[in-house]
Design a protein around this motif. Structure first.
Motif, mmCIF file in Angstrom:
data_model
loop_
_atom_site.group_PDB
_atom_site.id
_atom_site.type_symbol
_atom_site.label_atom_id
_atom_site.label_comp_id
_atom_site.label_asym_id
_atom_site.label_seq_id
_atom_site.Cartn_x
_atom_site.Cartn_y
_atom_site.Cartn_z
ATOM 1 N N ARG A 61 0.851 -1.189 0.190
ATOM 2 C CA ARG A 61 0.033 -0.092 0.220
ATOM 3 C C ARG A 61 0.865 1.207 -0.077
ATOM 4 N N GLY A 62 0.292 2.424 -0.426
ATOM 5 C CA GLY A 62 0.963 3.610 -0.432
ATOM 6 C C GLY A 62 1.465 4.037 -1.822
ATOM 7 N N LEU A 63 1.378 3.058 -2.515
ATOM 8 C CA LEU A 63 1.938 3.419 -4.001
ATOM 9 C C LEU A 63 1.025 4.480 -4.635
ATOM 10 N N ASP A 64 1.814 5.580 -5.215
ATOM 11 C CA ASP A 64 1.352 6.564 -6.095
ATOM 12 C C ASP A 64 0.719 6.035 -7.333
ATOM 13 N N PRO A 65 -0.647 6.191 -7.478
ATOM 14 C CA PRO A 65 -1.037 5.564 -8.733
ATOM 15 C C PRO A 65 -0.867 6.480 -9.803
ATOM 16 N N ASN A 66 -0.493 7.912 -9.526
ATOM 17 C CA ASN A 66 0.026 9.032 -10.447
ATOM 18 C C ASN A 66 1.264 8.655 -10.738
ATOM 19 N N GLY A 67 1.902 7.851 -10.179
ATOM 20 C CA GLY A 67 3.576 7.641 -10.265
ATOM 21 C C GLY A 67 3.768 6.614 -11.013
ATOM 22 N N ASP A 68 4.553 5.867 -10.739
ATOM 23 C CA ASP A 68 4.856 4.581 -11.500
ATOM 24 C C ASP A 68 3.723 3.738 -11.157
ATOM 25 N N GLY A 69 3.069 3.544 -9.769
ATOM 26 C CA GLY A 69 1.977 2.668 -9.413
ATOM 27 C C GLY A 69 2.458 1.339 -9.291
ATOM 28 N N PHE A 70 3.729 0.812 -9.129
ATOM 29 C CA PHE A 70 4.010 -0.444 -8.859
ATOM 30 C C PHE A 70 5.266 -0.225 -7.821
ATOM 31 N N LEU A 71 5.569 -1.523 -7.132
ATOM 32 C CA LEU A 71 6.633 -1.717 -6.292
ATOM 33 C C LEU A 71 7.307 -2.703 -6.807
ATOM 34 N N ALA A 72 8.587 -2.447 -7.075
ATOM 35 C CA ALA A 72 9.813 -3.392 -7.523
ATOM 36 C C ALA A 72 10.160 -4.378 -6.903
ATOM 37 N N VAL A 73 10.083 -5.558 -7.428
ATOM 38 C CA VAL A 73 10.380 -6.829 -6.865
ATOM 39 C C VAL A 73 11.882 -6.860 -7.233
ATOM 40 N N ARG A 74 13.003 -6.984 -6.369
ATOM 41 C CA ARG A 74 14.487 -7.055 -7.028
ATOM 42 C C ARG A 74 15.022 -8.504 -6.482
ATOM 43 N N GLY A 75 16.090 -8.590 -7.330
ATOM 44 C CA GLY A 75 16.772 -9.728 -7.122
ATOM 45 C C GLY A 75 17.523 -9.989 -5.926
ATOM 46 N N GLY A 76 17.885 -8.706 -4.832
ATOM 47 C CA GLY A 76 18.532 -8.561 -3.718
ATOM 48 C C GLY A 76 18.039 -7.464 -2.919
ATOM 49 N N PRO A 77 18.556 -7.360 -1.879
ATOM 50 C CA PRO A 77 18.144 -6.232 -0.917
ATOM 51 C C PRO A 77 19.046 -4.908 -1.064
#
Length: 145
Positions: A61-77
């Motif tokens: 939650r808290g992702l800006d729908p007017n921005g990227d609108g997604f949370l990146a899942v990355r291969g490392g921390p």
């Protein structure tokens, strides 16, 4: 003689493609060796015989729908690792690992049992059937657990 000329032409074409790729990487500030030296960091789960492999769940939650609108899942921390996937507001993720302000999560885009709701006596890398990766804690609120 004709085959040698064809082979020389193929080598020349491959060399120019390799140079083009190297030039593109150089423009982005990356090198082939830098990309090769970033193996994926597995999400670890389990380790306690009396608790679920991933002890709690969170909701994105808290992702800006007017921005990227997604949370990146990355291969490392770290943001230095490549993006594996995108998740969105409202998605439920299993919280399995943490390093600093990054969480190791296990999730599915479909409604699927990821196999982390039962005890795993030994701590180990998650290997499926769902997806796993690392996300910023800031965009994940506690949901259950």
């Amino acid at each position: 003689m004709v085959r040698k000329m064809e082979a020389d032409a193929m080598v020349s074409k491959l060399n120019s493609r390799t140079l083009g790729l190297a030039a593109a990487l150089a423009l982005t500030g990356l090198s082939v060796s830098a990309l090769a030296q970033q193996p994926q960091v597995p999400v670890l789960a389990g380790g306690e015989a009396d608790y679920d492999a991933c002890g709690s769940q969170g909701v994105v939650r808290g992702l800006d729908p007017n921005g990227d609108g997604f949370l990146a899942v990355r291969g490392g921390p770290s943001s230095k690792y490549g993006m594996l996937d995108k998740i969105y507001n409202g998605m439920i993720v299993n919280l399995c690992d943490q390093r600093g302000n990054l969480l190791g999560v296990v999730y599915s885009h479909e409604t699927r049992d990821c196999g982390v709701g039962t005890p795993w006596p030994r701590r180990q890398a998650y290997s499926g059937p769902c997806r796993s990766g690392w996300v910023y804690r800031k965009f994940v609120a506690d949901y259950a657990g």
